[in-house]
Each structure stands twice: as C-alpha cells, then as structure tokens.
Design a protein around this motif. Sequence first.
Motif, PDB file in Angstrom:
ATOM      1  N   SER A   7       0.945  -0.934   0.026  1.00 43.40           N
ATOM      2  CA  SER A   7       0.033  -0.233   0.226  1.00 43.40           C
ATOM      3  C   SER A   7       0.628   1.211  -0.034  1.00 43.40           C
ATOM      4  O   SER A   7       0.590   1.826  -0.608  1.00 43.40           O
ATOM      5  N   TYR A  64      -6.844   0.459  -6.985  1.00 46.14           N
ATOM      6  CA  TYR A  64      -6.677  -0.392  -5.836  1.00 46.14           C
ATOM      7  C   TYR A  64      -6.589   0.161  -4.461  1.00 46.14           C
ATOM      8  O   TYR A  64      -6.676   1.210  -4.154  1.00 46.14           O
ATOM      9  N   ARG A  65      -6.865  -0.659  -3.577  1.00 43.64           N
ATOM     10  CA  ARG A  65      -7.657  -0.574  -2.321  1.00 43.64           C
ATOM     11  C   ARG A  65      -6.713  -0.242  -1.689  1.00 43.64           C
ATOM     12  O   ARG A  65      -6.148  -1.402  -1.502  1.00 43.64           O
ATOM     13  N   ARG A  66      -6.463   0.960  -0.713  1.00 39.26           N
ATOM     14  CA  ARG A  66      -5.610   0.393   0.348  1.00 39.26           C
ATOM     15  C   ARG A  66      -5.968   0.108   1.402  1.00 39.26           C
ATOM     16  O   ARG A  66      -7.150  -0.963   1.600  1.00 39.26           O
ATOM     17  N   GLY A  67      -4.668  -0.990   1.639  1.00 39.57           N
ATOM     18  CA  GLY A  67      -4.346  -2.098   2.578  1.00 39.57           C
ATOM     19  C   GLY A  67      -5.083  -3.463   2.029  1.00 39.57           C
ATOM     20  O   GLY A  67      -4.697  -4.546   2.815  1.00 39.57           O
ATOM     21  N   SER A  68      -5.889  -3.610   1.306  1.00 42.14           N
ATOM     22  CA  SER A  68      -5.644  -4.948   0.060  1.00 42.14           C
ATOM     23  C   SER A  68      -4.992  -5.614   0.055  1.00 42.14           C
ATOM     24  O   SER A  68      -4.548  -5.130  -0.007  1.00 42.14           O
ATOM     25  N   ASN A  69      -4.783  -6.475  -0.257  1.00 47.68           N
ATOM     26  CA  ASN A  69      -4.302  -8.136  -1.168  1.00 47.68           C
ATOM     27  C   ASN A  69      -3.683  -7.192  -2.392  1.00 47.68           C
ATOM     28  O   ASN A  69      -4.472  -7.932  -3.191  1.00 47.68           O
ATOM     29  N   TRP A  73      -4.523  -8.551  -6.476  1.00 48.38           N
ATOM     30  CA  TRP A  73      -4.796  -7.765  -7.461  1.00 48.38           C
ATOM     31  C   TRP A  73      -4.622  -8.011  -8.863  1.00 48.38           C
ATOM     32  O   TRP A  73      -5.770  -8.457  -9.366  1.00 48.38           O
ATOM     33  N   LYS A 155      -9.270 -17.750   0.698  1.00 49.99           N
ATOM     34  CA  LYS A 155     -10.679 -16.545   0.767  1.00 49.99           C
ATOM     35  C   LYS A 155     -10.217 -15.172   0.035  1.00 49.99           C
ATOM     36  O   LYS A 155     -11.741 -15.568  -0.773  1.00 49.99           O
ATOM     37  N   ALA A 156      -9.664 -15.312  -0.886  1.00 52.14           N
ATOM     38  CA  ALA A 156      -8.824 -14.096  -1.795  1.00 52.14           C
ATOM     39  C   ALA A 156      -9.040 -15.383  -2.564  1.00 52.14           C
ATOM     40  O   ALA A 156     -10.315 -14.865  -3.640  1.00 52.14           O
ATOM     41  N   ARG A 159     -12.707 -15.851  -3.540  1.00 53.08           N
ATOM     42  CA  ARG A 159     -13.589 -14.850  -4.248  1.00 53.08           C
ATOM     43  C   ARG A 159     -13.078 -14.510  -5.729  1.00 53.08           C
ATOM     44  O   ARG A 159     -14.197 -14.146  -6.818  1.00 53.08           O
TER      45      ARG A 159
END
Lengths: 193, 197
Positions: A7, A64-69, A73, A155-156, A159
């Motif tokens: 991030s 890209y969402r901050r803190g996500s993997n 992505w 989990k990822a 998804r």
Amino acid sequence: MKKSSDSELIRAYRKGDLEALDALIARHRQGLYGYIMNMTQNRAEADDVFQEVWLRVMRKHHLYRRGSNFGGWLIRIARNLVIDRGRRRGCDASLDAENDEGRSMLNMIASNEPDPREAVQEMELGARLSAMVQRLPSEQKDVFLMRVHGKLPFKAIARIQGVSINTALARMQYALAHLRPLLKVEYEALSTR
Amino acid sequence: MTTHDYWQDRVLLAESGELAASECRALEQQLEADAALRAFRDELRALSRAAQSSTLSPAPATLTAIREAAARDNERGHVFVFRPAVVRSLAYAALLAVAFGVWILGSTRRPGLSDDAARIQAVRAVVALAGEEAAATGGTEEDQLKLLALQLLELEGLSTDGWESSVSDWELSPSEELPPTSLQWHSIREPRAIECG
C-alpha cells in the motif's frame, strides 16, 4: 531500512516515485510470472501478459483499495487477461501453432511417444511438477497456482473464483490428491532431503 | 466431509496464514497426534518449494518496457491525474440502488407484462453496470455480473453460499441445465435457457 508495504509503495508511485513501482515489480515478479507462465505455457505469451498486468496497474492504480491484497489484485488481473486471451484464441486455434518446445498440436497428436508420463520423467523436478499441474482440471489448477505461486489466501482465491472458501479448499485437496500418486517418487525424494 | 478432510483443510488454512492463534494451537495438538496429517503438511510444503523452484523470470526486455511505460506515464503526468473514484463509486451505488428498486418494484407487482418490463429494465441496468465496471477494472463482464448479482441477493437478505456453489457447478458444466438451488427465489422466475459461450 524499513520494508514498505504494498500500500505504501502504491501511494509512493501515485506521487510519481518510479522506484516504488520497481520495488513492487521486484516483490511480485516471481509469483506473478510463475502463475502466468503456468497458465499460458508459453514464454512469449507469459511476457506479454506480465507486461499488460503492470500496464493496467499503472492505468488503474486508483482502483486499488488501500490495505487490500495487492498480490491478489495482480493475480486477478492476470487471470482475467489469460482467460480473455484463451477465449479469443478459441476461435482461431490452429493445429499448426507451436508451443515453447516448437511442437504443434498436430505433431503431439501424431506423436510416437508411448506415454507422455514417460516423456516427462526426464525433466527436472520443478518442470515435471509444472507438467503434472497442466493435467489437473482447470479449476483445480487455478486454485493450486494461485495458492502456490500467487501465495493468495484461500479467502481471496474463493472470491476470485466466485465460490465458497470450502469449495476452494476442496479444489486444492483434489489437486493435491491428483498430484500425489503422479509424484510419489518425487515426494519420497523430497522428504528425505 | 470426513474428520481427516477437516484437519487437512485446517493445515491448508494454517499454511496460508488464515487460522487464528487459538485454531493454530488446536491444529498443533492434532499434528502431534496424527502422523498422516504431519505427512500431508510436509508434502504440501515440499510441493510448494518444488513448484517455486521451476519459476522463470520475465525477459529483461519485458521489464525494461514496463519501466519505460511507467516513465512515459510519469512524464505525461498520468500518475497525478485526478481520478474521481469516489464520485464513480457513488454513481455505481446509485445505479445499483435504482436497479434494486426496480427489481423490488417488479417483484411486488401483479404478474403480467409490466412485471416483465420492470425486470428487463433491472437486468439491463445491472448488465450495463457490469460492463462499465469490467471496462474500468480490466476484469470480465461475467465476473462483474456475478459480483453484482451476489450483492443484489445479499441486499435482499439472502444467504449466497448455496447460490455460489450452484453458480460454480454451472460454470463447470455450461452445457448442462442449471442445477436446482436451495434458495427461495421469491418472485424471481425460473431462468430460461441460457446460452453459454
């Protein structure tokens, strides 16, 4: 020196720091390329996809969402690119098209080799494993590669595949069950190392 | 699922760092007592090492091309371009709300042509939204549709677990009929024949 998170590197890149992008590429290069290479089985195509993934990161970094993997992505982008290419190629697949080893579908079908399993015996362990992975059903192969090369949590993976985490775990178990007998000798060699 | 499968799943989750500390302690105890489970874990680790050992690197020219593209982007100031991500997210949320509203409206009306029209409108809105999102994220329209459908079902307060499994089964065998789902589909009619690919 403190190791920056993905991030933080993305944030630095957004501010124009190209070294941050270099650091991201260096950090994710091996896993991402390993995943793409195993999905495409063709170096030239793998390089194309790898490049396209990073071009998309540059163009779409705001998504890209901050803190996500971040690795997740990247794998997701790569997976979609490979699927799209596969779909496009599906219409014009040729029996004459050659793979990395210079072999076309035609000469593989007509091959005099008695059993592909024998042919792969001569490959080195990693390459042999890669060849075995190619024989897995696509959804199991996908889970295996995302986990082993992409190092994504289940989990990822669940998804990305649009399934429950239990289904993703079951697919990994099936993949391992498929690989185990094929690689029995290697397992024994590995366990004695 | 057998007990053995359960513990193997626990091993997989532990190796991917997805187990809580208390769950890890329980697994450690199980590993101490179960030689087959230890063998499974060791095989898994060995397999991962072997798979990674064969990994190649992208060609240096590819890495150079990426860096050059990044430098060009930077010079053009693309990195600094204002991206109204929040505005777009709000627009998506509004569209989703409209689609959901139309869906609800369609599901509370009497059966008839107007219901169909409302549903068609709702579906069109969702498909358009999925198309935009797919274009923006570089994903596939199919994935985005699935995501939006899941969000709609969750908004309606339905569990999507069984539905996800059904979708997965359907993906695996597109030529087969959609398997029955355990969900109550309320007013959503049985899907008509869907052509895949």
